[in-house]
Design a protein around this motif. Structure first.
Motif, mmCIF file in Angstrom:
data_model
loop_
_atom_site.group_PDB
_atom_site.id
_atom_site.type_symbol
_atom_site.label_atom_id
_atom_site.label_comp_id
_atom_site.label_asym_id
_atom_site.label_seq_id
_atom_site.Cartn_x
_atom_site.Cartn_y
_atom_site.Cartn_z
ATOM 1 N N THR A 10 0.842 -1.196 0.000
ATOM 2 C CA THR A 10 0.000 0.000 0.000
ATOM 3 C C THR A 10 0.877 1.245 0.000
ATOM 4 O O THR A 10 1.931 1.272 0.634
ATOM 5 C CB THR A 10 -0.924 -0.023 1.231
ATOM 6 N N GLY A 11 0.427 2.293 -0.688
ATOM 7 C CA GLY A 11 1.224 3.507 -0.761
ATOM 8 C C GLY A 11 1.373 4.187 0.581
ATOM 9 O O GLY A 11 2.486 4.394 1.083
ATOM 10 N N ASN A 29 0.217 1.645 -6.838
ATOM 11 C CA ASN A 29 0.716 0.718 -5.838
ATOM 12 C C ASN A 29 0.069 -0.655 -6.007
ATOM 13 O O ASN A 29 -0.991 -0.787 -6.607
ATOM 14 C CB ASN A 29 0.433 1.274 -4.445
ATOM 15 N N ARG A 30 0.732 -1.673 -5.458
ATOM 16 C CA ARG A 30 0.231 -3.036 -5.654
ATOM 17 C C ARG A 30 -1.119 -3.241 -4.989
ATOM 18 O O ARG A 30 -1.983 -3.945 -5.518
ATOM 19 C CB ARG A 30 1.248 -4.039 -5.106
ATOM 20 N N TYR A 31 -1.315 -2.655 -3.801
ATOM 21 C CA TYR A 31 -2.570 -2.829 -3.082
ATOM 22 C C TYR A 31 -3.359 -1.513 -3.099
ATOM 23 O O TYR A 31 -3.859 -1.108 -4.133
ATOM 24 C CB TYR A 31 -2.302 -3.331 -1.672
ATOM 25 N N ILE A 47 -4.838 12.181 -3.882
ATOM 26 C CA ILE A 47 -5.008 11.544 -5.184
ATOM 27 C C ILE A 47 -4.548 10.099 -5.077
ATOM 28 O O ILE A 47 -3.444 9.823 -4.602
ATOM 29 C CB ILE A 47 -4.204 12.270 -6.273
ATOM 30 N N ALA A 48 -5.413 9.173 -5.502
ATOM 31 C CA ALA A 48 -5.076 7.748 -5.461
ATOM 32 C C ALA A 48 -5.614 7.100 -6.731
ATOM 33 O O ALA A 48 -6.815 6.854 -6.835
ATOM 34 C CB ALA A 48 -5.655 7.091 -4.220
ATOM 35 N N LYS A 49 -4.755 6.839 -7.670
ATOM 36 C CA LYS A 49 -5.207 6.283 -8.948
ATOM 37 C C LYS A 49 -4.275 5.173 -9.410
ATOM 38 O O LYS A 49 -3.131 5.056 -8.960
ATOM 39 C CB LYS A 49 -5.289 7.372 -10.012
ATOM 40 N N ASP A 50 -4.803 4.317 -10.284
ATOM 41 C CA ASP A 50 -4.037 3.253 -10.927
ATOM 42 C C ASP A 50 -3.482 2.241 -9.936
ATOM 43 O O ASP A 50 -2.431 1.624 -10.176
ATOM 44 C CB ASP A 50 -2.881 3.840 -11.757
ATOM 45 N N ASN A 51 -4.166 2.037 -8.804
ATOM 46 C CA ASN A 51 -3.701 1.071 -7.819
ATOM 47 C C ASN A 51 -4.295 -0.316 -8.072
ATOM 48 O O ASN A 51 -5.338 -0.466 -8.699
ATOM 49 C CB ASN A 51 -4.078 1.554 -6.414
ATOM 50 N N GLY A 52 -3.612 -1.343 -7.541
ATOM 51 C CA GLY A 52 -4.017 -2.719 -7.781
ATOM 52 C C GLY A 52 -5.298 -3.101 -7.077
ATOM 53 O O GLY A 52 -6.040 -3.961 -7.550
ATOM 54 N N TYR A 53 -5.575 -2.493 -5.911
ATOM 55 C CA TYR A 53 -6.855 -2.677 -5.227
ATOM 56 C C TYR A 53 -7.640 -1.372 -5.347
ATOM 57 O O TYR A 53 -7.796 -0.855 -6.431
ATOM 58 C CB TYR A 53 -6.629 -3.064 -3.761
#
Length: 211
Positions: A10-11, A29-31, A47-53
């Protein structure tokens, strides 16, 4: 704000109470992009984009989210669980699942945007005594606003346009007050068995029309 991108986990992860997270970035980020667990926290302008979860994952009571952006994540844009939570002016677009997922009670969603998500725009799951007003849910692959086992809520003055499933879809969701919403979908409304006792109007008052 801090930047936490391209991590194998997680970031940004916070477990605690009464924290303020502002203007941070957690992308690719992966999670999760940003994950917060605990009461009394404030998240704004992140801002939270393009994450795996999911982009933003927030659990606990008395939390507030405003002006955050969670787009193009591989699960949900924003996930919130708990009680006495406010979500104001957040954007959750083009996520692989739904834009905003809410579970709990006494949650207020106002002025949020959830467009072009691959499932629902806004999804209430086992939520009660919550209020949705002034939100936009456009062009989602399924429903604009979807309630599942969610009763005693107020749904007012939302804009539900161009959704491929239903504008508003209630599944086993009872006794909500639903009025002054704008619908422009091929199928505007679905009520499954068990979605009884909902109220669709109030006493007319003078004022500006929604259109």
């Amino acid at each position: 704000g801090n930047t936490a991108n391209d991590n194998n986990n997680t970031g940004i992860w916070v477990a605690g109470r009464n924290s303020t997270l502002s203007d941070n970035t957690g992308n690719a980020n992966r999670y999760y992009g940003i994950s917060v667990a605990g009461p009394g926290n404030t998240l704004s302008g992140n801002i939270a984009k393009d994450n795996g979860y999911s982009g933003l994952f927030v659990g606990g009571s008395n939390n507030a989210l405003s002006g955050n952006t969670a787009n193009n994540n591989s699960d949900y844009g924003i996930v919130v669980g708990g009680s006495n939570i406010t979500l104001t002016g957040n954007t959750a677009n083009e996520n692989t699942d739904s834009g905003i997922l809410v579970g709990g009670s006494n949650i207020t969603l106002s002025g949020n945007t959830a467009n072009n998500n691959h499932v629902h725009g806004i999804y209430l799951d086992n939520s009660s005594h919550s209020a949705l007003s002034g939100n936009m849910a456009h062009n989602n692959y399924r429903d604009g606003i979807y309630l599942d086992n969610s009763s005693y809520n107020n749904i007012t003055s939302n804009w539900l346009i161009g959704n491929a499933g239903y504008g508003l879809d209630l599944r086993n969701s009872r006794s909500s007050l639903i009025y002054n919403n704008y619908f422009n979908n091929v199928n505007n409304l679905n009520l499954s068995s068990g979605s009884t006792g909902n109220t669709w109007n109030i006493t007319p008052v003078n004022g500006t029309s929604i259109v």
